[in-house]
Write a protein that holds these residues in place. Structure first.
Motif, PDB file in Angstrom:
ATOM      1  N   GLY A 195       0.810  -1.208   0.000  1.00 31.27           N
ATOM      2  CA  GLY A 195       0.000   0.000   0.000  1.00 31.27           C
ATOM      3  C   GLY A 195       0.849   1.265   0.000  1.00 31.27           C
ATOM      4  N   LEU A 196       1.898   1.275   0.816  1.00 31.14           N
ATOM      5  CA  LEU A 196       2.823   2.413   0.829  1.00 31.14           C
ATOM      6  C   LEU A 196       3.519   2.569  -0.520  1.00 31.14           C
ATOM      7  CD1 LEU A 196       4.461   1.965   4.353  1.00 31.14           C
ATOM      8  CD2 LEU A 196       3.012   3.871   3.624  1.00 31.14           C
ATOM      9  N   ASN A 197       3.920   1.430  -1.098  1.00 35.02           N
ATOM     10  CA  ASN A 197       4.604   1.456  -2.390  1.00 35.02           C
ATOM     11  C   ASN A 197       3.706   2.080  -3.459  1.00 35.02           C
ATOM     12  OD1 ASN A 197       7.080   0.269  -3.922  1.00 35.02           O
ATOM     13  ND2 ASN A 197       5.337  -0.401  -5.142  1.00 35.02           N
ATOM     14  N   GLU A 198       2.466   1.587  -3.557  1.00 36.14           N
ATOM     15  CA  GLU A 198       1.568   2.087  -4.587  1.00 36.14           C
ATOM     16  C   GLU A 198       1.046   3.489  -4.253  1.00 36.14           C
ATOM     17  OE1 GLU A 198       1.524   0.164  -7.322  1.00 36.14           O
ATOM     18  OE2 GLU A 198       2.887  -1.029  -6.119  1.00 36.14           O
ATOM     19  N   PHE A 199       0.901   3.790  -2.958  1.00 36.22           N
ATOM     20  CA  PHE A 199       0.567   5.155  -2.532  1.00 36.22           C
ATOM     21  C   PHE A 199       1.606   6.132  -3.065  1.00 36.22           C
ATOM     22  CE2 PHE A 199       2.018   8.244   0.703  1.00 36.22           C
ATOM     23  CZ  PHE A 199       0.959   9.142   0.682  1.00 36.22           C
ATOM     24  N   SER A 200       2.870   5.813  -2.832  1.00 40.23           N
ATOM     25  CA  SER A 200       3.943   6.705  -3.258  1.00 40.23           C
ATOM     26  C   SER A 200       3.986   6.819  -4.780  1.00 40.23           C
ATOM     27  CB  SER A 200       5.284   6.187  -2.722  1.00 40.23           C
ATOM     28  OG  SER A 200       6.318   7.088  -3.021  1.00 40.23           O
ATOM     29  N   GLY A 201       3.865   5.681  -5.468  1.00 35.09           N
ATOM     30  CA  GLY A 201       3.948   5.700  -6.922  1.00 35.09           C
ATOM     31  C   GLY A 201       2.823   6.480  -7.567  1.00 35.09           C
ATOM     32  N   TYR A 202       1.598   6.275  -7.096  1.00 30.75           N
ATOM     33  CA  TYR A 202       0.473   6.930  -7.765  1.00 30.75           C
ATOM     34  C   TYR A 202       0.252   8.355  -7.296  1.00 30.75           C
ATOM     35  CZ  TYR A 202      -0.292   2.974 -10.616  1.00 30.75           C
ATOM     36  OH  TYR A 202      -0.111   2.003 -11.564  1.00 30.75           O
ATOM     37  N   VAL A 203       0.769   8.717  -6.139  1.00 28.64           N
ATOM     38  CA  VAL A 203       0.868  10.143  -5.816  1.00 28.64           C
ATOM     39  C   VAL A 203       1.841  10.804  -6.794  1.00 28.64           C
ATOM     40  CG1 VAL A 203       1.752  11.788  -4.122  1.00 28.64           C
ATOM     41  CG2 VAL A 203       0.146  10.034  -3.414  1.00 28.64           C
ATOM     42  N   GLY A 204       2.924  10.105  -7.111  1.00 22.87           N
ATOM     43  CA  GLY A 204       3.852  10.615  -8.116  1.00 22.87           C
ATOM     44  C   GLY A 204       3.194  10.802  -9.472  1.00 22.87           C
ATOM     45  N   VAL A 205       2.369   9.822  -9.888  1.00 18.22           N
ATOM     46  CA  VAL A 205       1.644   9.938 -11.154  1.00 18.22           C
ATOM     47  C   VAL A 205       0.739  11.174 -11.133  1.00 18.22           C
ATOM     48  CG1 VAL A 205      -0.101   8.856 -12.629  1.00 18.22           C
ATOM     49  CG2 VAL A 205       1.716   7.456 -11.624  1.00 18.22           C
ATOM     50  N   ALA A 206       0.000  11.343 -10.037  1.00 19.35           N
ATOM     51  CA  ALA A 206      -0.938  12.465  -9.941  1.00 19.35           C
ATOM     52  C   ALA A 206      -0.204  13.805  -9.899  1.00 19.35           C
ATOM     53  CB  ALA A 206      -1.807  12.294  -8.696  1.00 19.35           C
ATOM     54  N   LEU A 207       0.868  13.878  -9.118  1.00 15.59           N
ATOM     55  CA  LEU A 207       1.645  15.121  -9.059  1.00 15.59           C
ATOM     56  C   LEU A 207       2.175  15.506 -10.431  1.00 15.59           C
ATOM     57  CD1 LEU A 207       3.713  14.659  -5.768  1.00 15.59           C
ATOM     58  CD2 LEU A 207       1.989  16.421  -6.205  1.00 15.59           C
ATOM     59  N   ALA A 208       2.667  14.501 -11.162  1.00 15.47           N
ATOM     60  CA  ALA A 208       3.217  14.790 -12.485  1.00 15.47           C
ATOM     61  C   ALA A 208       2.140  15.289 -13.435  1.00 15.47           C
ATOM     62  CB  ALA A 208       3.887  13.539 -13.054  1.00 15.47           C
ATOM     63  N   ALA A 209       0.916  14.726 -13.346  1.00 15.02           N
ATOM     64  CA  ALA A 209      -0.171  15.179 -14.219  1.00 15.02           C
ATOM     65  C   ALA A 209      -0.479  16.652 -13.974  1.00 15.02           C
ATOM     66  CB  ALA A 209      -1.420  14.323 -13.988  1.00 15.02           C
ATOM     67  N   VAL A 210      -0.494  17.066 -12.704  1.00 14.70           N
ATOM     68  CA  VAL A 210      -0.782  18.462 -12.373  1.00 14.70           C
ATOM     69  C   VAL A 210       0.388  19.366 -12.763  1.00 14.70           C
ATOM     70  CG1 VAL A 210      -1.239  20.064 -10.482  1.00 14.70           C
ATOM     71  CG2 VAL A 210      -2.373  17.826 -10.520  1.00 14.70           C
ATOM     72  N   ILE A 211       1.608  18.976 -12.373  1.00 13.96           N
ATOM     73  CA  ILE A 211       2.778  19.831 -12.620  1.00 13.96           C
ATOM     74  C   ILE A 211       3.022  20.007 -14.110  1.00 13.96           C
ATOM     75  CG2 ILE A 211       5.286  20.001 -12.334  1.00 13.96           C
ATOM     76  CD1 ILE A 211       4.895  18.501  -9.643  1.00 13.96           C
ATOM     77  N   THR A 212       2.920  18.911 -14.888  1.00 12.99           N
ATOM     78  CA  THR A 212       3.174  19.041 -16.325  1.00 12.99           C
ATOM     79  C   THR A 212       2.092  19.866 -17.011  1.00 12.99           C
ATOM     80  OG1 THR A 212       2.079  16.887 -16.709  1.00 12.99           O
ATOM     81  CG2 THR A 212       4.493  16.900 -16.527  1.00 12.99           C
ATOM     82  N   GLY A 213       0.859  19.862 -16.475  1.00 12.83           N
ATOM     83  CA  GLY A 213      -0.177  20.729 -17.036  1.00 12.83           C
ATOM     84  C   GLY A 213       0.204  22.193 -16.926  1.00 12.83           C
ATOM     85  N   TYR A 214       0.677  22.594 -15.745  1.00 11.99           N
ATOM     86  CA  TYR A 214       1.120  23.979 -15.566  1.00 11.99           C
ATOM     87  C   TYR A 214       2.410  24.274 -16.334  1.00 11.99           C
ATOM     88  CZ  TYR A 214      -2.411  24.771 -11.958  1.00 11.99           C
ATOM     89  OH  TYR A 214      -3.600  24.926 -11.294  1.00 11.99           O
ATOM     90  N   ALA A 215       3.338  23.295 -16.337  1.00 16.53           N
ATOM     91  CA  ALA A 215       4.597  23.501 -17.059  1.00 16.53           C
ATOM     92  C   ALA A 215       4.349  23.669 -18.549  1.00 16.53           C
ATOM     93  CB  ALA A 215       5.545  22.322 -16.807  1.00 16.53           C
ATOM     94  N   ALA A 216       3.420  22.871 -19.099  1.00 20.72           N
ATOM     95  CA  ALA A 216       3.107  22.991 -20.521  1.00 20.72           C
ATOM     96  C   ALA A 216       2.467  24.332 -20.843  1.00 20.72           C
ATOM     97  CB  ALA A 216       2.183  21.848 -20.942  1.00 20.72           C
ATOM     98  N   SER A 217       1.652  24.836 -19.914  1.00 25.49           N
ATOM     99  CA  SER A 217       0.998  26.132 -20.144  1.00 25.49           C
ATOM    100  C   SER A 217       1.978  27.294 -20.078  1.00 25.49           C
ATOM    101  CB  SER A 217      -0.117  26.334 -19.110  1.00 25.49           C
ATOM    102  OG  SER A 217      -1.126  25.364 -19.257  1.00 25.49           O
ATOM    103  N   SER A 218       3.009  27.184 -19.229  1.00 27.56           N
ATOM    104  CA  SER A 218       3.945  28.301 -19.054  1.00 27.56           C
ATOM    105  C   SER A 218       5.172  28.207 -19.955  1.00 27.56           C
ATOM    106  CB  SER A 218       4.393  28.385 -17.594  1.00 27.56           C
ATOM    107  OG  SER A 218       5.022  27.182 -17.199  1.00 27.56           O
ATOM    108  N   LEU A 219       5.723  27.007 -20.142  1.00 23.34           N
ATOM    109  CA  LEU A 219       6.953  26.838 -20.922  1.00 23.34           C
ATOM    110  C   LEU A 219       6.709  26.320 -22.331  1.00 23.34           C
ATOM    111  CD1 LEU A 219       9.217  25.108 -18.205  1.00 23.34           C
ATOM    112  CD2 LEU A 219       9.143  27.546 -18.818  1.00 23.34           C
ATOM    113  N   GLY A 220       5.483  25.862 -22.607  1.00 21.69           N
ATOM    114  CA  GLY A 220       5.204  25.154 -23.846  1.00 21.69           C
ATOM    115  C   GLY A 220       5.236  23.656 -23.575  1.00 21.69           C
ATOM    116  N   PRO A 221       4.426  22.873 -24.280  1.00 17.25           N
ATOM    117  CA  PRO A 221       4.313  21.448 -23.956  1.00 17.25           C
ATOM    118  C   PRO A 221       5.622  20.688 -24.086  1.00 17.25           C
ATOM    119  CG  PRO A 221       3.156  21.976 -26.004  1.00 17.25           C
ATOM    120  CD  PRO A 221       3.504  23.270 -25.358  1.00 17.25           C
ATOM    121  N   ARG A 222       6.389  20.971 -25.104  1.00 17.82           N
ATOM    122  CA  ARG A 222       7.622  20.212 -25.313  1.00 17.82           C
ATOM    123  C   ARG A 222       8.707  20.595 -24.304  1.00 17.82           C
ATOM    124  NH1 ARG A 222       7.836  17.712 -30.608  1.00 17.82           N
ATOM    125  NH2 ARG A 222       5.940  18.149 -31.784  1.00 17.82           N
TER     126      ARG A 222
END
Length: 425
Positions: free
Chosen positions: A141-168
Motif C-alpha cells: 500500500g505504501l509502495n503504490e501510494f507513493s507511486g500513484y501520488v507521483g503519477v498524480a503530481l506529475a499530471a498536475v505539474i506538467t499541465g502547468y509547465a506545458a501552459s507556461s513553458l510550452g508542452p515540449r
C-alpha cells in the motif's frame, strides 16, 4: 539481519522515494501528450486506434519486462535491475521534446515500458524482501501510494509547465530532472535486498511459524523453472489465475484514464491544468487511500477488498460520461480511484502471501506481466470499442462491463490468502 519496516526504515524510505520518481516518470506522459496528440503530434481527429498505439506499445513492453525483471532480480539482484531501468529512461525526455511525429511518442513509450517494468517491479520486490508477512499489505500500500501520488503530481505539474513553458519544453525539463535524480539516487543510496530474501528462504526451509502458515501451491519444485512458474501462475493454481486475470482487467481502467480521459475532457473545453486536476483526483485518491486499504487488508483480509474494489472502480468508470462539469467528473474519478485503491495493493499482497520466498520475485514478475499486459489488451479494446461505436463513450462502457465481470470471476475462483486469517492446515 532483521525483518520489518522499522528495522529497515532508511532503505524502505529510499525505495518509497524511488517509486515516487517512477510514478512521476509515467505521469509526465499521461496529461499533455494525449490531450495534444492532434495539435502537437499530428494525430488526426477520430483516429482512435492510432491514438491508443502508444499505450498498446507500453503495455506489451512493460508486461514483458515485468516477467524478465522477476527472473533477473533472482540472478543479478534488485539494485542492478533498478539502476538498469533508470538508464533506459534517460532518452525519453528528449524524444518527446523533439518528436516530429506520433511514431517518436510510441518509441518513447516503449522505453518507458522498459523503465517501468524494471524499476516499479524492483521497488516492490525490495520492500517485500525487507518486511514481515504481517506487513505485506501495508508495505505494498505504501509502495503504490507513493507511486500513484507521483503519477498524480506529475499530471498536475506538467499541465502547468506545458501552459507556461510550452508542452515540449515543459516535458523536457520535468522529465530530465526526475529521471536524472532517480538514477543518481539508485546508484548512490539504494542497498541490495537480495540477502534478506535468501535469509527468509532459509527460515522457510526450517518450517513455518506458528502464527503464519501460508497456503503455498502444492507440487512446486524447490527451484521451479520459467515454464513451470508461468503455468503455475496462469492456470495451474486457480487462486493465482484469478488474481492474474483481475490484475489484467483492472489495467483497462488505467489505459482508459491515460489514453481517453484527457482527450474526452479536452474535447469538452477543459484546459490543460483543469485536465491535470481531474485526472489527478483519480491518482490522488488511488494513491492516498492505498495507505489505509493496504493496512486494512493485513487486519481484515484481502479477498473481499479485491472483489469489491473491482466493482466500485467499474462503477466510477461508468458514471464518468453520464454527467458533465468538473465536479461530476472529479467525483466519478474519485470513486474509480477509491475502488482501485481497494484492489491494487491487495492483489499484489495476495500473490505475495501464497508465493514461496524462493520464487516470490518470479511470481510477482509473472503477475505483473499479466497485469500490465492489460494496458496493451485494454488499449486495443478501447480503440476497437470507440471505433465501432463512433465515439469515446463506448470505450467507457467496455471497461465498466469488463471490471464487473472480472470481479465476479475473482470472487468465485479466489480465496482469502492472508496466512493468519486463512492458514494452511
Amino acid at each position: 539481519m532483521q525483518f520489518g519496516i522499522r528495522a529497515n526504515l532508511a532503505q524502505v524510505l529510499q525505495q518509497l522515494l524511488q517509486v515516487l520518481l517512477v510514478g512521476m516518470t509515467i505521469g509526465m506522459m499521461r496529461n499533455v501528450v494525449p490531450a495534444l496528440a492532434e495539435s502537437e503530434f499530428g494525430v488526426q481527429r477520430g483516429s482512435f486506434m492510432l491514438l491508443v498505439a502508444f499505450v498498446v506499445a507500453f503495455g506489451f513492453v512493460k508486461g514483458a519486462m515485468n516477467f524478465v525483471a522477476g527472473r533477473l532480480a533472482e540472478k543479478l539482484g534488485r539494485r542492478r535491475v533498478l539502476l538498469l531501468g533508470w538508464l533506459v529512461a534517460l532518452p525519453i525526455p528528449p524524444l518527446v521534446a523533439f518528436a516530429p511525429s506520433w511514431s517518436w511518442i510510441v518509441l518513447a513509450t516503449i522505453l518507458l515500458g522498459v523503465n517501468q517494468g524494471l524499476t516499479w517491479s524492483m521497488t516492490q520486490t525490495a520492500k517485500l524482501d525487507l518486511t514481515r508477512p504481517d506487513q505485506r499489505g501495508l508495505v505494498i500500500g505504501l509502495n503504490e501510494f507513493s507511486g500513484y501520488v507521483g503519477v498524480a503530481l506529475a499530471a498536475v505539474i506538467t499541465g502547468y509547465a506545458a501552459s507556461s513553458l510550452g508542452p515540449r519544453s515543459g516535458l523536457l525539463w520535468f522529465g530530465a530532472i526526475v529521471i536524472g535524480l532517480a538514477t543518481l539516487l539508485a546508484w548512490l543510496a539504494v542497498a541490495e535486498t537480495l540477502p534478506w530474501s535468501q535469509a527468509e528462504t532459509r527460515q522457510a526451509a526450517a518450517g513455518p511459524s506458528a502464527e503464519f502458515r501460508p497456503r503455498y501451491p502444492q507440487g512446486v519444485s524447490g527451484t521451479p523453472g520459467t515454464g513451470e512458474m508461468f503455468a503455475l501462475m496462469t492456470w495451474r493454481d486457480r487462486r493465482m489465475a484469478a488474481l492474474c486475470q483481475a490484475g489484467l482487467v483492472e489495467k483497462f481502467v488505467d489505459a482508459l484514464v491515460w489514453a481517453f480521459w484527457p482527450l474526452y475532457l479536452h474535447q469538452r473545453g477543459v484546459d490543460l491544468p483543469g485536465i491535470g486536476w481531474i485526472v489527478g483526483v483519480y491518482g490522488f485518491t488511488w494513491g492516498a487511500a492505498q495507505f489505509f486499504t493496504g493496512k486494512a487488508s493485513d487486519r481484515f483480509g484481502r479477498h473481499l477488498l479485491n472483489a469489491w474494489g473491482m466493482w466500485l472502480c467499474g462503477a466510477g468508470v461508468a458514471l464518468f460520461p453520464l454527467g458533465s462539469g468538473s465536479l461530476w467528473w472529479s467525483l466519478a474519478a474519485a470513486l474509480a480511484g477509491f475502488g482501485m485503491a481497494m484492489l491494487y495493493p491487495n492483489l499484489s499482497a495476495a500473490v505475495a502471501d501464497i508465493a514461496h520466498p524462493s520464487w516470490r520475485a518470479s511470481a510477482i514478475g509473472i503477475y505483473r506481466f499479466w497485469r500490465d499486459l492489460g494496458y496493451g489488451i485494454g488499449a486495443l479494446g478501447l480503440g476497437i470499442a470507440a471505433t465501432l461505436g463512433g465515439r469515446l463513450e463506448t470505450a467507457f462502457w467496455f471497461v465498466a462491463v469488463a471490471m464487473l465481470a472480472s470481479g465476479a470471476v475473482l470472487y468465485r475462483w479466489g480465496e482469502e490468502t492472508h496466512p493468519r486469517i486463512n492458514p494452511a492446515t
